[in-house]
Scaffold this motif. Structure first.
Motif, PDB file in Angstrom:
ATOM      1  N   THR A 289       0.890  -1.115  -0.030  1.00 48.55           N
ATOM      2  CA  THR A 289       0.133  -0.075   0.133  1.00 48.55           C
ATOM      3  C   THR A 289       0.828   1.292  -0.087  1.00 48.55           C
ATOM      4  N   THR A 290       1.806   0.979   0.625  1.00 53.47           N
ATOM      5  CA  THR A 290       3.003   2.346   0.646  1.00 53.47           C
ATOM      6  C   THR A 290       3.383   2.544  -0.817  1.00 53.47           C
ATOM      7  N   VAL A 291       3.526   1.728  -1.584  1.00 56.42           N
ATOM      8  CA  VAL A 291       4.265   2.153  -2.961  1.00 56.42           C
ATOM      9  C   VAL A 291       2.873   1.975  -3.810  1.00 56.42           C
ATOM     10  N   GLY A 292       1.747   1.826  -3.430  1.00 54.61           N
ATOM     11  CA  GLY A 292       0.373   2.106  -4.318  1.00 54.61           C
ATOM     12  C   GLY A 292       0.155   1.149  -5.322  1.00 54.61           C
ATOM     13  N   LEU A 293       0.443  -0.245  -4.808  1.00 49.56           N
ATOM     14  CA  LEU A 293       0.175  -1.488  -6.009  1.00 49.56           C
ATOM     15  C   LEU A 293      -1.040  -1.993  -5.661  1.00 49.56           C
ATOM     16  N   PRO A 294      -1.880  -2.152  -6.779  1.00 51.07           N
ATOM     17  CA  PRO A 294      -3.103  -3.296  -6.304  1.00 51.07           C
ATOM     18  C   PRO A 294      -2.805  -4.581  -6.251  1.00 51.07           C
ATOM     19  N   ALA A 295      -3.157  -5.380  -5.290  1.00 51.01           N
ATOM     20  CA  ALA A 295      -2.930  -6.573  -4.926  1.00 51.01           C
ATOM     21  C   ALA A 295      -4.003  -7.473  -4.777  1.00 51.01           C
ATOM     22  N   ALA A 296      -3.692  -8.921  -5.169  1.00 53.53           N
ATOM     23  CA  ALA A 296      -4.704  -9.754  -4.589  1.00 53.53           C
ATOM     24  C   ALA A 296      -4.160 -10.706  -3.432  1.00 53.53           C
ATOM     25  N   TYR A 297      -4.624 -10.397  -2.417  1.00 56.65           N
ATOM     26  CA  TYR A 297      -4.100 -11.148  -1.144  1.00 56.65           C
ATOM     27  C   TYR A 297      -4.648 -12.529  -0.959  1.00 56.65           C
ATOM     28  N   VAL A 298      -3.851 -13.417  -0.520  1.00 55.17           N
ATOM     29  CA  VAL A 298      -4.084 -14.707  -0.340  1.00 55.17           C
ATOM     30  C   VAL A 298      -3.801 -15.163   1.063  1.00 55.17           C
ATOM     31  N   PRO A 299      -4.667 -14.753   2.112  1.00 50.94           N
ATOM     32  CA  PRO A 299      -3.828 -14.976   3.332  1.00 50.94           C
ATOM     33  C   PRO A 299      -3.499 -16.561   3.730  1.00 50.94           C
ATOM     34  N   LEU A 300      -2.522 -16.523   4.553  1.00 52.00           N
ATOM     35  CA  LEU A 300      -2.095 -18.025   5.132  1.00 52.00           C
ATOM     36  C   LEU A 300      -3.248 -18.737   5.683  1.00 52.00           C
ATOM     37  N   PRO A 301      -3.643 -19.741   5.512  1.00 54.71           N
ATOM     38  CA  PRO A 301      -4.779 -20.494   5.900  1.00 54.71           C
ATOM     39  C   PRO A 301      -4.761 -20.990   7.623  1.00 54.71           C
ATOM     40  N   ILE A 302      -3.375 -20.930   7.901  1.00 56.96           N
ATOM     41  CA  ILE A 302      -3.183 -21.540   9.097  1.00 56.96           C
ATOM     42  C   ILE A 302      -2.840 -20.321  10.164  1.00 56.96           C
ATOM     43  N   GLY A 303      -2.770 -20.589  11.399  1.00 56.58           N
ATOM     44  CA  GLY A 303      -2.517 -19.602  12.474  1.00 56.58           C
ATOM     45  C   GLY A 303      -4.006 -18.983  13.271  1.00 56.58           C
ATOM     46  N   ASN A 304      -4.055 -17.730  13.465  1.00 58.01           N
ATOM     47  CA  ASN A 304      -5.047 -17.145  14.174  1.00 58.01           C
ATOM     48  C   ASN A 304      -5.790 -16.282  13.379  1.00 58.01           C
ATOM     49  N   GLY A 305      -5.687 -16.397  12.049  1.00 59.85           N
ATOM     50  CA  GLY A 305      -6.385 -15.693  11.003  1.00 59.85           C
ATOM     51  C   GLY A 305      -5.971 -14.009  11.080  1.00 59.85           C
ATOM     52  N   GLU A 306      -5.065 -13.709  11.411  1.00 57.93           N
ATOM     53  CA  GLU A 306      -4.560 -12.282  11.492  1.00 57.93           C
ATOM     54  C   GLU A 306      -4.196 -11.921   9.982  1.00 57.93           C
ATOM     55  N   GLN A 307      -3.690 -12.770   9.140  1.00 58.46           N
ATOM     56  CA  GLN A 307      -3.438 -12.094   7.589  1.00 58.46           C
ATOM     57  C   GLN A 307      -4.860 -11.826   7.010  1.00 58.46           C
ATOM     58  N   ARG A 308      -5.795 -12.453   7.070  1.00 59.33           N
ATOM     59  CA  ARG A 308      -7.068 -11.763   6.472  1.00 59.33           C
ATOM     60  C   ARG A 308      -7.442 -10.648   7.016  1.00 59.33           C
ATOM     61  N   LEU A 309      -7.396 -10.434   8.496  1.00 61.02           N
ATOM     62  CA  LEU A 309      -7.784  -9.228   9.042  1.00 61.02           C
ATOM     63  C   LEU A 309      -6.602  -8.135   8.675  1.00 61.02           C
ATOM     64  N   ASN A 310      -5.490  -8.395   8.309  1.00 63.83           N
ATOM     65  CA  ASN A 310      -4.398  -7.396   7.879  1.00 63.83           C
ATOM     66  C   ASN A 310      -5.028  -6.786   6.523  1.00 63.83           C
ATOM     67  N   ALA A 311      -5.505  -7.601   5.864  1.00 66.30           N
ATOM     68  CA  ALA A 311      -5.859  -7.226   4.343  1.00 66.30           C
ATOM     69  C   ALA A 311      -7.021  -6.831   4.087  1.00 66.30           C
ATOM     70  N   GLU A 312      -8.152  -6.977   5.087  1.00 62.38           N
ATOM     71  CA  GLU A 312      -9.456  -6.518   5.043  1.00 62.38           C
ATOM     72  C   GLU A 312      -9.743  -5.087   4.948  1.00 62.38           C
ATOM     73  N   PRO A 313      -9.010  -4.281   5.522  1.00 66.91           N
ATOM     74  CA  PRO A 313      -9.534  -2.867   5.558  1.00 66.91           C
ATOM     75  C   PRO A 313      -8.720  -2.214   4.073  1.00 66.91           C
ATOM     76  N   VAL A 314      -7.791  -2.906   3.530  1.00 67.10           N
ATOM     77  CA  VAL A 314      -7.160  -2.492   2.236  1.00 67.10           C
ATOM     78  C   VAL A 314      -8.306  -2.791   1.034  1.00 67.10           C
ATOM     79  N   VAL A 315      -8.821  -4.080   1.276  1.00 63.19           N
ATOM     80  CA  VAL A 315      -9.700  -4.546   0.199  1.00 63.19           C
ATOM     81  C   VAL A 315     -11.044  -3.584   0.336  1.00 63.19           C
ATOM     82  N   GLU A 316     -11.408  -3.292   1.647  1.00 63.98           N
ATOM     83  CA  GLU A 316     -12.905  -2.522   1.580  1.00 63.98           C
ATOM     84  C   GLU A 316     -12.467  -1.158   1.073  1.00 63.98           C
TER      85      GLU A 316
END
Length: 387
Positions: A289-316
């Protein structure tokens, strides 16, 4: 000023620590910055390479279930707190900044025992155990993303390397493309899964290379150390990195698919790219986001789900897409990703939204909070000395 920085175990903890250290030293060349870390983590190599004093604190993992390790926890924690306390006293520390990870818990407890102000920085949208503890001891709590559930938190963004925050993608694009053996007239897709790579991305995009090539899209794929994309010939181009294990595909006017295991110059990879497919670690989301690139985020499917939460505000905000790991298939590439990559207007709109979301001065904002913690702690320390 003497500052203790505590964090390690992964790049996600070490990278912002080093970025803050650089910022503090730019502001005041006389500042003393000491890093605490474990002997086993990446920090044991990266911190000395950055020219910072490094103090080792014993690693204290928190057992997730009853075991013999749980019985040994109090003694291990006591030894780690003692080691952290010694480092703070030897450095005459005035403030302790923690980034999470194994070393931060004993650092927070040692700082509290010594009466030192504590600053907490949480990288992920869902905080870890160490920072949830540290946030109970201090009003100086910084987060990367809005909505992170830490009491009194301020959204300050992620401290990032100046190599990223000062990047002018347009000005460096031709240089970057030439260095990677790519063409300036084609849409360029960057695929990467972090330093360890992501097998899902490696398999899916290896299987999709003809599909992408037929659509005129060239690819720069960072596979991760020890990992490859099946079917690529040995690389013959002079890229910006050591290409042992790398490969390239495409000839006779066909778009190229260049695969490398690792890149030290991710800034140039960003400069070459028009869009990205990647995991959603906090550092990755913030850099993109700092360099201004559009991205398709594929959150890691293991862990406590923080990767999805990281990307959601950008996607919204309109700066990217979210795709579940299991749904990241050649069919998804054909039906969802390719229509985006071949729509310059949509790419431009997503790029603008991503750039508007990014915080480019997270290091300066966090340094301001460190200065505030020291300034507000000084009168209290003077009162204690007077008594």
């Amino acid at each position: 000023m003497s500052v203790i920085l505590a964090g390690g175990g992964s790049t996600g903890h070490v990278a912002p620590l080093l970025a803050l250290a650089d910022c503090l030293r730019r502001r005041d060349p006389g500042v003393r910055v000491t890093a605490l870390g474990t002997a086993e983590g990446l920090e044991a190599r990266l911190v000395p390479e950055a020219g910072l004093p490094f103090a080792v604190v014993p690693r204290v993992p928190l057992p997730r279930r009853p075991s013999a390790d749980l019985g040994r926890l109090p003694w291990r924690l006591r030894a780690a707190i003692a080691a952290a306390s010694r480092a703070m006293e030897e450095a005459a520390a005035q403030v302790v900044v923690g980034f999470g990870g194994y070393v931060s818990t004993p650092a927070y407890l040692a700082a509290r025992r010594l009466g030192l102000p504590i600053v907490v920085h949480e990288q992920n949208a869902r905080p870890g155990l160490a920072n949830r503890l540290g946030a109970r001891f201090t009003p100086y709590v910084a987060t990367t993303f809005p909505g992170t559930p830490l009491r009194g938190a301020r959204v300050l963004g992620m401290p990032l390397r100046q190599q990223i925050t000062t990047l002018d993608r347009g000005a460096r694009r031709d240089e970057a493309l030439a260095g990677f053996g790519l063409e300036s007239r084609r849409t360029t897709l960057l695929v990467f899964g972090g330093s360890l790579g992501a097998q899902r991305l490696n398999v899916t995009f290896g299987q999709s290379r003809d599909l992408l090539g037929d659509a005129g899209v060239q690819v720069l794929h960072v596979t991760g150390r020890g990992k490859t994309v099946e079917g690529l010939a040995d690389a013959s181009t002079d890229l910006f990195a050591d290409l042992s294990g790398g490969g390239a595909y495409g000839s006779g006017g066909r778009p190229r698919y260049v695969a490398v295991e690792y890149l030290d110059r991710m800034d140039l990879a960003y400069a070459a790219a028009d869009a990205v497919v990647c995991r959603a670690g906090a550092g990755t989301v913030c850099e993109i986001t700092t360099v201004g690139l559009p991205a398709a985020y594929v959150p890691l499917p293991i862990g406590n789900g923080e990767q999805r939460l990281n990307a959601e505000p950008v996607v919204e905000a309109g700066g990217g897409l979210l795709v579940d790991d299991a749904q990241c298939t050649p069919q998804w590439v054909r039906e969802t990703l390719l229509p985006l990559l071949t729509d310059p207007g949509e790419l431009a709109a997503m790029s603008k939204a991503a750039g508007a979301f990014g915080i480019t001065d997270g290091d300066e904002r966090l340094a301001d909070l460190v200065d505030l913690a020291v300034a507000e702690a000084s009168p209290a320390a003077e009162r204690r000395s007077a008594r």
